[in-house]
Design a protein around this motif. Structure first.
Motif, short mmCIF file in Angstrom:
data_model
loop_
_atom_site.label_atom_id
_atom_site.label_comp_id
_atom_site.label_asym_id
_atom_site.label_seq_id
_atom_site.Cartn_x
_atom_site.Cartn_y
_atom_site.Cartn_z
N ASP A 53 0.56 -1.01 0.23
CA ASP A 53 0.18 0.26 0.08
C ASP A 53 0.77 1.76 0.29
O ASP A 53 1.33 1.53 0.71
CB ASP A 53 -0.74 0.08 1.34
N VAL A 55 -0.23 4.35 -0.73
CA VAL A 55 -1.68 5.29 -0.42
C VAL A 55 -1.08 6.61 0.69
O VAL A 55 -0.81 5.46 1.60
CB VAL A 55 -3.30 5.49 -0.28
N GLY A 56 -0.56 7.48 0.86
CA GLY A 56 -0.10 8.11 1.62
C GLY A 56 0.86 8.31 2.28
O GLY A 56 2.12 8.83 2.93
#
Length: 217
Positions: A53, A55-56
């Protein structure tokens, strides 16, 4: 001004410190094409599972064009930037897992050699300086890709944003030509006709030269 290696200074964000290994000695040797390829591959290979992941998270510098833009800003700005400041910005949230000290020293020395190459060109032959842009081919047509380089330059500016802005319009105006091809500005450089986009792209190199010259004056 060239960037020597302080062998007693720890590099923040790195897993080791620089030793006296022979590969660290000649930091003024120009980079070869194979060495540019090595850095380009390493910057992307430091990511692990493709499904991780993201994201961010800050992916850091992703390719040699972005690295070239980043280092151009680092060596062109209002104050010297130490490796302890710029190295973490290269990695973002994805610092490599080093196989050994030798691998770190190899990559770090390539970084410094590339920076020194940029400095030498901007200082000795500024009109010959050209950004390391990417190219793409589609249906027999070659297009210049400047976004990665500009994103890298913007990343370098963000290391000391207030000091950069202290240069006034002599700095902010040429910066607009570079930031026009970045996500921060929502890529206005791509608006309009192909001829207008190319004209804006051609303004990037002289803008980078002008900024370097301003802070060196």
């Amino acid at each position: 001004m060239f960037w020597p290696v302080d062998q007693s200074r720890p590099i923040l964000g790195a897993s080791t410190t620089v030793s006296g290994d022979s590969r660290m000695k000649d930091l003024l040797t120009p980079m070869s094409e194979d060495e540019f390829d090595r850095l380009d591959e390493f910057l992307l290979a430091r990511f692990g599972d493709e499904d991780e992941d993201m994201v961010g998270k800050d992916e850091g510098v992703l390719d040699i064009s972005e690295l070239d833009g980043f280092f151009t800003a680092v060596v062109s700005g209002p104050v010297p930037v130490l490796p302890s400041q710029w190295l973490p910005a290269v990695w973002g949230d994805f610092e490599p897992v080093w196989k050994n000290t030798a691998e770190f020293e190899e990559i770090f020395s390539l970084f410094v050699r590339h920076m020194n190459g940029i400095i030498a060109e901007l200082m000795d032959e500024p009109e010959q300086f050209e950004p390391f842009f990417m190219e793409s081919e589609f249906e027999g047509r070659t297009s210049t890709i400047v976004d990665e380089w500009c994103e890298g330059y913007a990343r370098g500016v963000k290391l000391n944003p207030e000091l950069w802005l202290s240069g006034g319009k002599e700095v902010t105006e040429p910066l607009l030509a570079i930031f026009a091809f970045t996500e921060d500005a929502d890529w206005p450089g791509h608006e309009g006709s192909n001829e207008e986009v190319v004209e804006r792209q051609q303004a990037i190199a002289p803008s980078a030269r002008a900024i370097h010259a301003y802070w060196q004056a």
